[in-house]
Scaffold this motif. Structure first.
Motif, PDB file in Angstrom:
ATOM      1  N   UNK A  43       0.876  -1.179   0.000  1.00 22.15           N
ATOM      2  CA  UNK A  43       0.000   0.000   0.000  1.00 22.15           C
ATOM      3  C   UNK A  43       0.905   1.218   0.000  1.00 22.15           C
ATOM      4  N   UNK A  44       1.001   1.927  -1.145  1.00 26.66           N
ATOM      5  CA  UNK A  44       1.879   3.090  -1.196  1.00 26.66           C
ATOM      6  C   UNK A  44       1.341   4.115  -2.197  1.00 26.66           C
ATOM      7  N   UNK A  45       1.645   5.407  -1.973  1.00 28.80           N
ATOM      8  CA  UNK A  45       1.110   6.464  -2.845  1.00 28.80           C
ATOM      9  C   UNK A  45       1.769   6.457  -4.217  1.00 28.80           C
ATOM     10  N   UNK A  46       0.965   6.729  -5.254  1.00 33.01           N
ATOM     11  CA  UNK A  46       1.473   6.848  -6.612  1.00 33.01           C
ATOM     12  C   UNK A  46       1.958   8.271  -6.848  1.00 33.01           C
ATOM     13  N   UNK A  47       2.716   8.501  -7.922  1.00 35.55           N
ATOM     14  CA  UNK A  47       3.116   9.883  -8.248  1.00 35.55           C
ATOM     15  C   UNK A  47       1.898  10.778  -8.444  1.00 35.55           C
ATOM     16  N   UNK A  48       2.087  12.053  -8.264  1.00 36.66           N
ATOM     17  CA  UNK A  48       0.986  13.008  -8.398  1.00 36.66           C
ATOM     18  C   UNK A  48       0.407  12.977  -9.811  1.00 36.66           C
ATOM     19  N   UNK A  49      -0.924  13.051  -9.899  1.00 31.91           N
ATOM     20  CA  UNK A  49      -1.643  13.043 -11.190  1.00 31.91           C
ATOM     21  C   UNK A  49      -1.367  11.775 -11.988  1.00 31.91           C
ATOM     22  N   UNK A  50      -1.096  10.704 -11.273  1.00 30.38           N
ATOM     23  CA  UNK A  50      -0.819   9.428 -11.947  1.00 30.38           C
ATOM     24  C   UNK A  50      -2.046   8.939 -12.709  1.00 30.38           C
ATOM     25  N   UNK A  51      -3.232   9.130 -12.131  1.00 31.15           N
ATOM     26  CA  UNK A  51      -4.497   8.782 -12.782  1.00 31.15           C
ATOM     27  C   UNK A  51      -5.305  10.066 -12.939  1.00 31.15           C
ATOM     28  N   UNK A  52      -5.814  10.357 -14.127  1.00 29.49           N
ATOM     29  CA  UNK A  52      -6.579  11.597 -14.332  1.00 29.49           C
ATOM     30  C   UNK A  52      -7.968  11.495 -13.717  1.00 29.49           C
ATOM     31  N   UNK A  53      -8.598  12.622 -13.539  1.00 31.84           N
ATOM     32  CA  UNK A  53      -9.964  12.622 -13.020  1.00 31.84           C
ATOM     33  C   UNK A  53     -10.986  12.421 -14.131  1.00 31.84           C
ATOM     34  N   UNK A  54     -10.612  12.760 -15.371  1.00 28.99           N
ATOM     35  CA  UNK A  54     -11.525  12.596 -16.502  1.00 28.99           C
ATOM     36  C   UNK A  54     -10.773  12.003 -17.685  1.00 28.99           C
ATOM     37  N   UNK A  55     -11.532  11.369 -18.586  1.00 28.84           N
ATOM     38  CA  UNK A  55     -10.968  10.834 -19.824  1.00 28.84           C
ATOM     39  C   UNK A  55     -12.086  10.722 -20.844  1.00 28.84           C
ATOM     40  N   UNK A  56     -11.728  10.768 -22.125  1.00 25.50           N
ATOM     41  CA  UNK A  56     -12.712  10.658 -23.185  1.00 25.50           C
ATOM     42  C   UNK A  56     -13.468   9.346 -23.057  1.00 25.50           C
TER      43      UNK A  56
END
Length: 837
Positions: free
Chosen positions: A179-192
């Motif tokens: 259990x560890x944090x990913x880099x910032x903005x690793x997953x976007x909040x929106x996508x097409x």
């Protein structure tokens, strides 16, 4: 040489990351070595023994440590896969989170190593307080290699719990947790968002509020990348096995120059190795003939949204601003890729695109790259990497109740149990009162105590003929499934001959209706005959332990008064055989037949791999594939079933030959070695029967056509398969679908069982044949298939006669190789026409 270079490049890569990427620091927690007091160093991180961790706690009551029995006594384990934490009750691991509202990577590691506890028998759920992560999970895979389940989601609270909930009479286990944090903005909040109708420009929002479950991570054109080759300890696999047509693609030359990381892409997005290798279009001598799309097909969850990240890096263009090609997703969406623009106007610049794609009910998602219509001939298309993650919605309303052994918890459990019991008794009393009152009105002459208001499952006569031992083991029969004989008499109107819906080797099958309106099929052996007792017991043992949409459900059984009666769910549309020849039902379309084959394959796949123990059916045939009112296929009749090999070292079960003439696996017949591949062979015969609408054995035909399996393979090899296809569906079949279907049954019917596919592979092929049938027949020149879709099948008339196949038992004997050289009268003397066992 490559294996030596990978670690060296990785060490350089890791050191450069620490200098370049100041925004993200590789985490030092939480990495937990479960079931251990030993800390283990593994690829630049330390897995702390769960008994040593001060910031991570777990439920100790009902839990235990399990050690690899191959480990030397007294020696500390050297890997995370030599110990495990076993839970016998609902339990949890609790993590203290300091960096909240951040995307975390959560990985669960599982490996069923040899130990005093058979870890491969565990069946359990895993969840958080908001999401169900795994349901009915069990460690079973063909390679017997460790399995890692990876999830990405936001943790918003300072306390994060992972719950392990064993199924009834089972247990849960886990080898290690990350259990560890990913880099910032690793997953976007929106996508097409690409829906079933394609993209209309809308975006899927709040992705980070969901759970992303990794199902595919592909290093396109490259080698397997293990965790030591990835900055975030991910695993990437090669793409070759996912290619639809390998002739359309070739591996690009591995790039050794400097990668130009720009914008949102950095070393944590994907390893260097992913961007240095690629698949490119296989253009030979500039010829357009090989200039087709490259297509990859992936198994995904049906009718579910998936997050997809597609990786590119232009290391193939000879100069700037020359390469443009198309990306296709699920046949619904096209995007033009301009590598010069996306790479910030330079070569060797990694970039990626994110999409949310809704899958359909085929369970297959395809990704393609291909030439742009405006491109020159020498231009190509390429792909470097691909990630597919299932988007999981919130499904757990509240956390499972965990009893940590405290007095407060015990009191709470007791209070809830007592209140629940009182409520249940009250409801039951009201139900019985009104049930009896109603019964008095409708049956004034019948004694009250003769019948219960509903079918009763339990009790029964003390004169039981069924032993409490199974045929192949010592498990007790499920006495909760017992149905009183009188209830069955009432449901079948005392076995009225007008309600007979089938007859077979075991006995007669009646349609029945219980007093609560439930329709059932009642299979009754000849009273007092004593024949079929072994099959009767096996059927109960098997069906009381397995439950799947594509396996017929056993409602109950009765063994009173020298009776052997089995009660099943009623299948409105009868057997598959009923629909293939001499049928009172409308002709099944080719699409319907494919859907039925897919359903039956799912049932068999569950039998082989999805149940607690592998089960081999041994009698697969159209009369044992039943159809409900919606033509959903369900496998039935488990009287001849056997458990698979008891451990991974055994490849077969030695047993006397049992099955049905025409469907018997020839290798099993010769060696008496029964395997899961024996079912695969029988299913291959069924596939041919579905295609040709003729029985597996037809002695009225010329000798080389009597056996359908032999005749079908011969026609396939000669290229005249269309000569034996059911003429009623000849105009419906997409040639591509027929081609894939033929390849599937041919593989199933291989003489050597090791050459046959698994049921999982058969299922995949059939689903793909169905997908091809549903897709438009006409294809553009640049598409994968080179089949001329305009070809019309010219089919002769095929005789449609009843099947002569019937279950046989060959105990410790071998049939003469000339056994098929018999007259029609001799066949009738040996076999009986029947629709059910």
């Amino acid at each position: 040489m490559k294996s030596i270079l990978l670690p060296l490049v990785f060490l350089f890569q890791f050191s450069s990351i620490l200098l370049i990427s100041s925004a993200y620091t590789l985490p030092d927690k939480y990495f937990i070595n479960c079931g251990s007091d030993t800390d283990i160093n593994s690829v630049n991180r330390v897995f702390t023994g769960d008994l040593n961790s001060g910031s991570v706690s777990f439920t100790k009551q009902g839990s235990s440590q399990v050690l690899d029995s191959n480990q030397v006594a007294g020696q500390a384990s050297t890997t995370i896969y030599q110990t495990a934490r076993v839970f016998r009750q609902r339990s949890l691991y609790e993590f203290q989170i300091t960096n909240t509202s951040t995307t975390y990577l959560v990985r669960l590691h599982f490996f069923a190593f040899p130990s005093t506890t058979n870890l491969s028998m565990a069946v359990f759920d895993v969840s958080t307080s908001e999401f169900s992560l795994l349901r009915n999970f069990t460690f079973r895979n063909s390679t017997n290699a460790p399995t890692t389940k990876e999830f990405l989601f936001n943790i918003t609270s300072g306390k994060f719990d992972i719950y392990f909930v064993p199924q009834v009479s089972s247990f849960a286990f886990v080898n290690a947790i990350e259990v560890f944090p990913a880099p910032e903005s690793f997953i976007p909040d929106t996508a097409l968002h690409i829906t079933s109708s394609g993209s209309n420009g809308n975006y899927y929002k709040e992705i980070v509020s969901k759970v992303l479950y990794t199902i595919h991570r592909i290093n396109v054109g490259g080698l397997t990348l293990a965790e030591e080759n990835d900055t975030l300890w991910r695993n990437w696999v090669p793409d070759d096995s996912y290619l639809y047509n390998s002739n359309t693609a070739k591996n690009g030359t591995s790039y050794t120059g400097k990668l130009n990381y720009m914008g949102r892409v950095n070393e944590y997005t994907a390893p260097d190795f992913v961007y240095r290798t690629s698949k490119q279009m296989n253009i030979v001598d500039g010829s357009q003939s090989n200039n087709f799309n490259i297509t990859w097909n992936f198994r995904v969850s049906k009718n579910t949204s998936h997050f997809i990240r597609v990786h590119f890096c232009d290391t193939v263009s000879p100069s700037l601003n020359v390469l443009t090609f198309n990306l296709f997703i699920a046949g619904k969406f096209r995007k033009e890729i301009k590598t010069y623009d996306e790479g910030n106007y330079q070569l060797a610049a990694p970039f990626y695109f994110d999409f949310v794609v809704d899958s359909d009910d085929s369970g297959i998602l395809n990704i393609s790259v291909g030439p742009n219509a405006k491109s020159d001939l020498e231009n190509t298309a390429f792909l470097n990497g691909l990630e597919i993650m299932e988007i999981m919605e919130k499904s757990v309303s509240e956390a499972p109740v965990i009893n940590n052994g405290t007095k407060k918890g015990l009191v709470l459990v007791l209070v809830v149990s007592v209140l629940g019991g009182l409520v249940f008794i009250g409801v039951l009393a009201v139900f019985i009162f009104f049930g009896r009152k109603k019964y008095r009105k409708t049956n004034p002459g019948e004694p009250l105590d003769s019948w219960s208001a509903l079918p009763v499952f339990g009790g029964g006569s003390t004169h039981s003929r069924v032993t409490k031992k199974s045929v192949n083991g010592s498990n007790s029969l499920n006495l909760g499934l017992k149905v009183p004989f009188g209830e069955i008499q009432l449901a079948t109107k005392n076995f009225d001959s007008k309600l007979v819906i089938g007859k077979g080797g075991f006995g007669t099958v009646y349609k029945g209706i219980f007093r609560n309106g439930v329709k059932v099929a009642v299979k009754r052996s000849q009273p007092g005959s004593g024949q079929g007792l072994s099959e009767f017991q096996t059927e109960i043992m098997v069906l009381s332990k397995i439950h799947n949409r594509h396996l017929v459900s056993l409602i109950g059984y009765c063994d009173e008064r020298s009776e052997m009666i089995l009660v099943y769910e009623f299948m409105e549309k009868g057997t598959l055989k009923d629909h293939l020849y001499d049928s009172k039902f409308p002709c099944l379309s080719w699409k319907q037949r494919l859907e039925i084959c897919v359903g039956a394959a799912r049932g068999l796949q569950y039998l082989h791999k999805g149940s607690d123990v592998g089960i081999i059916h041994r009698d697969i045939k159209p009369t044992n594939i039943l159809l409900d009112e919606n033509l959903v296929a369900k496998v039935a009749d488990f009287g001849l079933s056997r458990s698979g090999p008891p451990d991974h070292d055994q490849t077969h079960v030695s047993t006397a030959v049992k099955g049905t003439f025409g469907y018997l696996d020839p290798e099993y017949f010769k060696t008496q070695h029964l395997t899961e591949k024996s079912d695969v062979y029988s299913f291959g015969v069924v596939l041919l029967e579905v295609l040709c609408a003729r029985p597996a054995i037809d002695p009225s035909l010329p000798r080389d056509q009597v056996n359908l399996a032999d005749w079908g393979k011969l026609c396939k090899n000669k290229g005249c398969l269309e000569d034996i296809v059911d003429p009623l569906i000849k105009d419906q079949i997409n040639p591509n679908s027929l081609k894939k279907f033929a390849e599937t049954f041919e593989k199933c019917l291989q003489e050597d069982s090791s050459d046959r596919p698994t049921m999982g592979d058969v299922l995949w092929d059939l689903e793909y044949a169905l997908q091809l049938q549903q897709s438009p027949t006409k294809r553009e020149p640049h598409e994968d298939s080179t089949t001329d879709a305009s070809d019309v099948l010219t089919l002769p008339n095929v005789r449609r006669v009843p099947s002569l196949s019937e279950s046989i038992v060959v105990e410790d004997s071998v049939l003469n190789s000339d056994s098929l050289n018999i007259s029609e009268s001799e066949v009738f003397s040996q076999l009986r026409i029947a629709n059910a066992r």
